[in-house]
Enzyme design. Structure first.
Site, PDB file in Angstrom:
ATOM      1  N   GLU A 148       0.851  -1.194   0.000  1.00  0.00           N
ATOM      2  CA  GLU A 148       0.000   0.000   0.000  1.00  0.00           C
ATOM      3  C   GLU A 148       0.881   1.236   0.000  1.00  0.00           C
ATOM      4  O   GLU A 148       1.874   1.301   0.744  1.00  0.00           O
ATOM      5  CB  GLU A 148      -0.913   0.017   1.221  1.00  0.00           C
ATOM      6  CG  GLU A 148      -1.765   1.286   1.335  1.00  0.00           C
ATOM      7  CD  GLU A 148      -2.682   1.278   2.554  1.00  0.00           C
ATOM      8  OE1 GLU A 148      -3.170   0.199   2.923  1.00  0.00           O
ATOM      9  OE2 GLU A 148      -2.901   2.367   3.132  1.00  0.00           O
ATOM     10  N   GLU A 153      -2.653  11.423   3.084  1.00  0.00           N
ATOM     11  CA  GLU A 153      -3.544  10.964   4.149  1.00  0.00           C
ATOM     12  C   GLU A 153      -3.599  12.068   5.201  1.00  0.00           C
ATOM     13  O   GLU A 153      -2.598  12.734   5.485  1.00  0.00           O
ATOM     14  CB  GLU A 153      -3.014   9.662   4.748  1.00  0.00           C
ATOM     15  CG  GLU A 153      -4.020   8.881   5.543  1.00  0.00           C
ATOM     16  CD  GLU A 153      -3.513   7.487   5.897  1.00  0.00           C
ATOM     17  OE1 GLU A 153      -4.359   6.631   6.216  1.00  0.00           O
ATOM     18  OE2 GLU A 153      -2.292   7.263   5.861  1.00  0.00           O
TER      19      GLU A 153
END
Length: 260
Positions: A148, A153
């Site tokens: 990932e 974020e």
């Protein structure tokens, strides 16, 4: 961290020998050919030739509280901007709704540069992200064996702090390998979030200033096709407690471009 050194160059080796922290203004890459993009210039639902939806409310492995829908209430293109809208509402036994888009099977690629011009929301409990998963995630292998890459974020309880993180076996959950940087206008202005990904390095930048670089090797799951995701979660182990006064928040994406 580069909050106080935007105009300096610094190269440090972190405690993790695979991680390089470097700050370098106007970083350049060799990826110059545009191979895929969404400019979000057509009003209405997101382009179905480029995006699919993840649906439901199963916690998504993080005890999240939203129900992901495919409604334009939660994902809509307006005036050149994709809006991922999280709302407080009773829906399918959930208290909140949102959206999660992905390009699995519609666009997947190995190595290149990703540019995302975005503005993150305000609101304690929000957890927006623009990220990538290895193609083996659907449905052949479990996370994080697929790999990932979190390009952007953010969590509303840490306003203006943005994260760039990698997850892979032995570096998952709270033990992900990454760094943060402060963007004082992250929720009031659009900024350019970038990933540069090669067989040798993975670099994450904001406004062309790198803040995290990882030394890629064959042993890591970052050497096969990945696909793109855009979502906004609510709560969960990272978003944490949702403000009881929360009603709505919007992640805005001006464009996503991929170069090779």
């Amino acid at each position: 961290m580069f909050l106080s050194s935007l105009f300096a160059s610094l190269l440090l080796l972190s405690a993790d020998s695979n991680t390089i922290i470097h700050q370098q203004k106007n970083h350049q890459s060799n990826f110059s050919q545009l191979v895929w993009s969404d400019e979000f210039n057509v009003d209405g639902a997101p382009d179905s030739t480029k995006w699919s939806y993840d649906l439901g409310n199963n916690g998504w492995g993080n005890y999240e509280e939203q129900y992901y829908t495919n409604r334009t209430n939660n994902a809509i293109v307006q005036k050149g901007v994709l809006k991922i809208i999280a709302q407080k509402e009773n829906y399918e036994n959930a208290k909140y709704t949102s959206a999660r888009l992905h390009s699995y099977k519609k666009f997947m690629f190995q190595y290149g540069k990703v540019e995302v011009r975005a503005k993150v929301p305000m609101g304690v409990g929000t957890w927006p992200a623009v990220w990538m998963l290895g193609e083996t995630f659907h449905p052949k292998s479990k996370w994080p064996q697929c790999g990932e890459i979190d390009i952007l974020e953010h969590v509303g309880r840490q306003q203006n702090k943005v994260y760039g993180t990698l997850h892979y076996p032995e570096r998952y959950g709270d033990n992900g390998n990454g760094l943060t940087t402060m963007i004082p206008t992250a929720s009031t202005e659009f900024h350019l979030y970038q990933l540069e990904w090669s067989p040798k390095t993975i670099t994450i930048s904001v406004d062309k200033v790198p803040f995290f670089t990882f030394k890629n090797k064959n042993k890591f799951p970052f050497n096969h096709n990945f696909f793109l995701l855009i979502n906004m979660a609510l709560g969960g182990h990272f978003g944490q407690t949702i403000d009881p006064n929360f009603t709505s928040a919007t992640l805005e994406i001006d464009y996503i471009r991929v170069y090779q």
